[in-house]
Motif scaffolding. Sequence first.
Motif, short mmCIF file in Angstrom:
data_model
loop_
_atom_site.label_atom_id
_atom_site.label_comp_id
_atom_site.label_asym_id
_atom_site.label_seq_id
_atom_site.Cartn_x
_atom_site.Cartn_y
_atom_site.Cartn_z
N UNK A 2 52.11 41.18 47.27
CA UNK A 2 50.99 41.21 48.19
C UNK A 2 49.87 40.43 47.55
N UNK A 3 48.95 39.98 48.40
CA UNK A 3 47.84 39.22 47.85
C UNK A 3 46.89 40.09 47.02
N UNK A 4 47.20 41.39 46.94
CA UNK A 4 46.35 42.26 46.14
C UNK A 4 46.95 42.54 44.76
N UNK A 5 47.99 41.80 44.38
CA UNK A 5 48.56 41.93 43.04
C UNK A 5 48.14 40.75 42.18
N UNK A 6 47.64 41.05 40.99
CA UNK A 6 47.26 40.03 40.02
C UNK A 6 48.02 40.26 38.72
N UNK A 58 39.07 52.40 43.48
CA UNK A 58 38.35 52.16 44.73
C UNK A 58 38.85 50.96 45.52
N UNK A 59 40.00 50.39 45.11
CA UNK A 59 40.54 49.22 45.80
C UNK A 59 42.05 49.38 45.96
N UNK A 60 42.66 48.43 46.64
CA UNK A 60 44.13 48.38 46.70
C UNK A 60 44.66 47.29 45.78
N UNK A 61 43.82 46.84 44.84
CA UNK A 61 44.20 45.75 43.92
C UNK A 61 45.06 46.32 42.80
N UNK A 62 46.25 45.76 42.68
CA UNK A 62 47.20 46.17 41.64
C UNK A 62 47.18 45.12 40.54
N UNK A 63 47.04 45.58 39.30
CA UNK A 63 47.06 44.68 38.15
C UNK A 63 48.33 44.90 37.35
N UNK A 91 47.89 31.24 41.69
CA UNK A 91 46.47 31.49 41.98
C UNK A 91 46.07 32.95 41.75
N UNK A 92 47.06 33.83 41.52
CA UNK A 92 46.77 35.23 41.23
C UNK A 92 47.15 35.58 39.79
N UNK A 93 47.27 34.56 38.96
CA UNK A 93 47.48 34.76 37.53
C UNK A 93 46.16 34.51 36.81
N UNK A 94 45.79 35.43 35.93
CA UNK A 94 44.57 35.32 35.13
C UNK A 94 44.99 35.33 33.67
N UNK A 95 44.64 34.27 32.95
CA UNK A 95 45.00 34.16 31.53
C UNK A 95 43.72 34.25 30.70
N UNK A 96 43.69 35.17 29.76
CA UNK A 96 42.54 35.35 28.87
C UNK A 96 42.90 34.75 27.52
N UNK A 176 37.28 39.87 34.23
CA UNK A 176 38.53 39.98 34.99
C UNK A 176 38.34 40.95 36.15
N UNK A 177 37.71 42.09 35.89
CA UNK A 177 37.48 43.06 36.96
C UNK A 177 36.66 42.46 38.09
N UNK A 178 35.61 41.72 37.76
CA UNK A 178 34.78 41.10 38.79
C UNK A 178 35.57 40.03 39.53
N UNK A 179 36.37 39.26 38.81
CA UNK A 179 37.17 38.20 39.42
C UNK A 179 38.13 38.75 40.48
N UNK A 180 38.83 39.81 40.17
CA UNK A 180 39.80 40.34 41.14
C UNK A 180 39.12 41.09 42.27
N UNK A 181 37.94 41.63 42.02
CA UNK A 181 37.22 42.36 43.06
C UNK A 181 36.45 41.42 43.99
#
Length: 193
Positions: A2-6, A58-63, A91-96, A176-181
């Motif tokens: 889903x577009x809510x998975x990062x 508070x979201x449906x965002x899955x990490x 586009x839903x991959x975040x690399x630190x 990262x939290x702000x980016x996905x939210x």
Amino acid sequence: MTDSTYLVVGLGNPGPTYEATRHNVGFWAVADLVDRYGSSFSLNSRQRAEVATALVPGTSIRLVLARPTTFMNDSGSAVRSLATFHKVKPSHIVVIHDELDLDAGRLRVKLGGGDNGHNGLKSIRAHLGTGDFHRVRVGVGRPPGRQDAAAWVLAKMKPAELEEMRVDAAVAADAVELLVREGLVATQNRYNS
């Protein structure tokens, strides 16, 4: 997918030899997120990573939070395996990762770009076939004098430096939290000062 998975990947090198080095700041940031969400890592040898999952409160965002168990230069094999398994598009991959071109205490967030000599990013780009993933770049600064860059990022830090870098890792986790939210623009406005 889903577009809510990062997929959030912290770069570093496994093992105690590298634990207190600048190159491992990505590991610390992901561990910070795992702690915040009350999750825990489990070793997934097939995906070549320590992996945890969490929902952003508070979201449906899955990490999917990961630390590759490969060495930095082969991070891409783990990232590709994780992205394929969890059906996460680039586009839903975040690399630190650590960034020599930013002073310690500085942070930048961007989508896409080159690898700038960073072997972890180079490996990820090669395995994904694209550089179009998000990067949270944590400044570690250039080495003093003529010291080799690789020696600088792999050198054990003094306790005070280590403590400062752990704070920087926590700020990277905030980003990262702000980016996905709230997305890239809001995150850049907040952190790319």
